[in-house]
Scaffold this active site. Structure first.
Site, mmCIF file in Angstrom:
data_model
loop_
_atom_site.group_PDB
_atom_site.id
_atom_site.type_symbol
_atom_site.label_atom_id
_atom_site.label_comp_id
_atom_site.label_asym_id
_atom_site.label_seq_id
_atom_site.Cartn_x
_atom_site.Cartn_y
_atom_site.Cartn_z
ATOM 1 N N GLY A 48 50.524 52.727 -39.711
ATOM 2 C CA GLY A 48 49.485 52.893 -39.272
ATOM 3 C C GLY A 48 50.264 53.538 -37.345
ATOM 4 O O GLY A 48 50.580 54.928 -37.362
ATOM 5 N N HIS A 49 49.830 52.556 -36.847
ATOM 6 C CA HIS A 49 50.024 52.964 -35.141
ATOM 7 C C HIS A 49 51.031 53.631 -35.196
ATOM 8 O O HIS A 49 50.818 55.102 -34.519
ATOM 9 C CB HIS A 49 50.014 51.623 -34.294
ATOM 10 N N GLU A 100 40.986 46.912 -46.153
ATOM 11 C CA GLU A 100 41.478 45.707 -45.625
ATOM 12 C C GLU A 100 39.926 45.041 -44.825
ATOM 13 O O GLU A 100 39.479 46.242 -43.966
ATOM 14 C CB GLU A 100 42.084 46.082 -43.670
ATOM 15 N N ASN A 139 47.752 54.455 -42.994
ATOM 16 C CA ASN A 139 46.559 54.244 -42.572
ATOM 17 C C ASN A 139 46.295 54.813 -40.584
ATOM 18 O O ASN A 139 46.718 54.849 -40.301
ATOM 19 C CB ASN A 139 47.098 51.308 -41.617
ATOM 20 N N GLU A 193 50.564 41.049 -48.892
ATOM 21 C CA GLU A 193 50.955 41.314 -47.961
ATOM 22 C C GLU A 193 51.541 40.797 -46.948
ATOM 23 O O GLU A 193 50.836 40.034 -45.833
ATOM 24 C CB GLU A 193 50.188 42.428 -47.123
ATOM 25 N N ARG A 253 36.478 47.041 -39.368
ATOM 26 C CA ARG A 253 36.714 45.689 -38.269
ATOM 27 C C ARG A 253 34.699 45.519 -38.285
ATOM 28 O O ARG A 253 34.336 46.094 -38.410
ATOM 29 C CB ARG A 253 37.274 46.172 -37.135
ATOM 30 N N THR A 310 45.289 42.954 -35.436
ATOM 31 C CA THR A 310 45.915 41.830 -36.509
ATOM 32 C C THR A 310 46.752 40.808 -36.452
ATOM 33 O O THR A 310 48.444 41.260 -36.662
ATOM 34 C CB THR A 310 45.283 42.284 -38.454
ATOM 35 N N HIS A 318 52.818 45.734 -40.598
ATOM 36 C CA HIS A 318 52.154 45.647 -39.238
ATOM 37 C C HIS A 318 53.712 45.865 -37.993
ATOM 38 O O HIS A 318 53.995 44.878 -38.661
ATOM 39 C CB HIS A 318 52.146 44.343 -39.104
ATOM 40 N N HIS A 340 40.804 49.918 -41.741
ATOM 41 C CA HIS A 340 40.257 48.481 -41.763
ATOM 42 C C HIS A 340 39.592 48.821 -40.821
ATOM 43 O O HIS A 340 39.018 48.829 -40.388
ATOM 44 C CB HIS A 340 41.229 47.632 -40.797
ATOM 45 N N ARG A 347 34.917 49.134 -34.873
ATOM 46 C CA ARG A 347 35.706 49.808 -33.154
ATOM 47 C C ARG A 347 36.694 50.789 -33.090
ATOM 48 O O ARG A 347 36.675 51.770 -32.362
ATOM 49 C CB ARG A 347 37.023 48.340 -32.673
ATOM 50 N N ASP A 399 43.496 54.100 -39.136
ATOM 51 C CA ASP A 399 42.299 53.280 -38.063
ATOM 52 C C ASP A 399 42.585 54.249 -37.020
ATOM 53 O O ASP A 399 41.520 54.474 -36.084
ATOM 54 C CB ASP A 399 42.716 51.808 -38.109
ATOM 55 N N HIS A 400 43.622 54.551 -36.202
ATOM 56 C CA HIS A 400 43.762 55.251 -34.888
ATOM 57 C C HIS A 400 43.452 56.284 -34.777
ATOM 58 O O HIS A 400 43.623 56.818 -34.062
ATOM 59 C CB HIS A 400 45.194 54.689 -34.814
HETATM 60 N N1 PXP Z 1 48.537 45.564 -42.825
HETATM 61 C C1 PXP Z 1 47.831 45.274 -42.569
HETATM 62 C C2 PXP Z 1 47.105 43.811 -42.805
HETATM 63 C C3 PXP Z 1 47.093 45.658 -40.888
HETATM 64 O O1 PXP Z 1 46.287 44.780 -40.880
HETATM 65 C C4 PXP Z 1 47.921 46.343 -40.047
HETATM 66 C C5 PXP Z 1 46.529 46.414 -39.215
HETATM 67 O O2 PXP Z 1 45.737 46.841 -39.053
HETATM 68 C C6 PXP Z 1 48.520 47.260 -40.752
HETATM 69 C C7 PXP Z 1 49.341 46.827 -42.161
HETATM 70 C C8 PXP Z 1 49.611 48.651 -40.098
HETATM 71 O O3 PXP Z 1 49.898 47.759 -38.895
HETATM 72 P P1 PXP Z 1 50.299 49.005 -37.702
HETATM 73 O O4 PXP Z 1 49.436 49.869 -37.085
HETATM 74 O O5 PXP Z 1 50.585 48.041 -36.684
HETATM 75 O O6 PXP Z 1 51.065 49.996 -38.607
#
Ligand code: PXP
Length: 241
Positions: free
Chosen positions: A216-217, A72, A9, A153, A47, A103, A194, A45, A51, A11-12
């Site tokens: 991701g994070h 997502e 992921n 998931e 959003r 989330t 997550h 994701h 963001r 996103d960040h």
């Molecule tokens: N799976 C889903 C459905 C999520 O919404 C997220 C966060 O965007 C993740 C996985 C990844 O989570 P994290 O960034 O905490 O690893």
């Protein structure tokens, strides 16, 4: 043993870019490097408030990325339109609240049953594999199966919170394990995600019914010290140890 897949992921990467209103770091560049480093898919994701990931990121990824893209998205009309237009390989439907930092929980599949069923049907008709992000419980898995999802998931947030605070994770872990077993019995593909780190992902990877992780994070955070490539290579080894 089945090889467990890693969805990265990004996103960040976009969060850091947007923090300064710059064009760097580029999510596309991160995705290309993730692909080269062994990621099995790229997760973003989109959003409602944009963001982090923006529409043009999805467009750029679609043009350049060869591994599957996992979008997502919340179950809204706007997102449905975007998914049908850009056809990511996978969609993971997630709940979304404007003010949340991330989330916070799984989908309310009871309240949104009709809406989700319709959305799943439309996405599947467009050759998109559909996953529902849910809390690890048998009731929600049963409903996910009935309304036609390809995958679930399982939200690992509660487990990770306890794990990071060195609290008792027995019950939380077993909820995930039982849920994964039940979902597989029903023929659903099981993913998890997550809040996962090297250590919590290692523990969850021992659940044989889970075939895919979306992380991701922690990957982006760890990349500051070790680089994206090394972090992805290490994660893939850990979840398949
Ligand atoms: N799976 C889903 C459905 C999520 O919404 C997220 C966060 O965007 C993740 C996985 C990844 O989570 P994290 O960034 O905490 O690893």
């Amino acid at each position: 043993m089945n090889i467990k897949k890693l969805g990265v992921n990004i996103d960040h990467v976009a969060t850091v870019r947007n923090a300064r209103g710059e064009i760097y770091p580029s999510p596309l560049r991160a995705a290309l490097l993730a692909e080269k480093s062994g990621a099995d898919s790229i997760t973003i994701h989109l959003r409602e408030d944009r963001r982090h990931i923006r529409d043009e990121d999805l467009i750029n990824l679609k043009k350049k990325i060869k591994i599957p893209i996992n979008l997502e998205m919340s179950p809204t009309k706007e997102m449905k339109k975007i998914a049908i237009k850009f056809r990511p390989n996978y969609v993971c439907i997630v709940p979304e609240k404007r003010k949340e930092i991330t989330t916070e929980g799984g989908l309310n599949v009871i309240k949104n049953r009709k809406l989700l069923k319709q959305l799943i049907k439309t996405l599947k008709k467009n050759n998109i594999r559909v996953s529902l992000f849910i809390e690890p419980n048998l009731r929600d898995i049963k409903i996910s199966h009935i309304i036609g999802a390809n995958c679930v998931e399982l939200h690992t947030g509660q487990f990770c919170n306890l794990f990071n605070k060195r609290k008792n994770t027995f019950s939380s872990y077993h909820k995930i394990k039982k849920s994964a077993e039940f979902a597989r019995e029903l023929g659903l593909e099981v993913h998890a995600g997550h809040g996962l780190t090297y250590k919590s992902a290692y523990k969850i990877s021992k659940i044989k019914d889970i075939s895919e992780f979306n992380i991701g994070h922690f990957i982006v955070a760890e990349s500051i010290f070790f680089g994206l490539k090394k972090t992805i290579v290490k994660f893939k080894k850990i979840i398949n140890k």
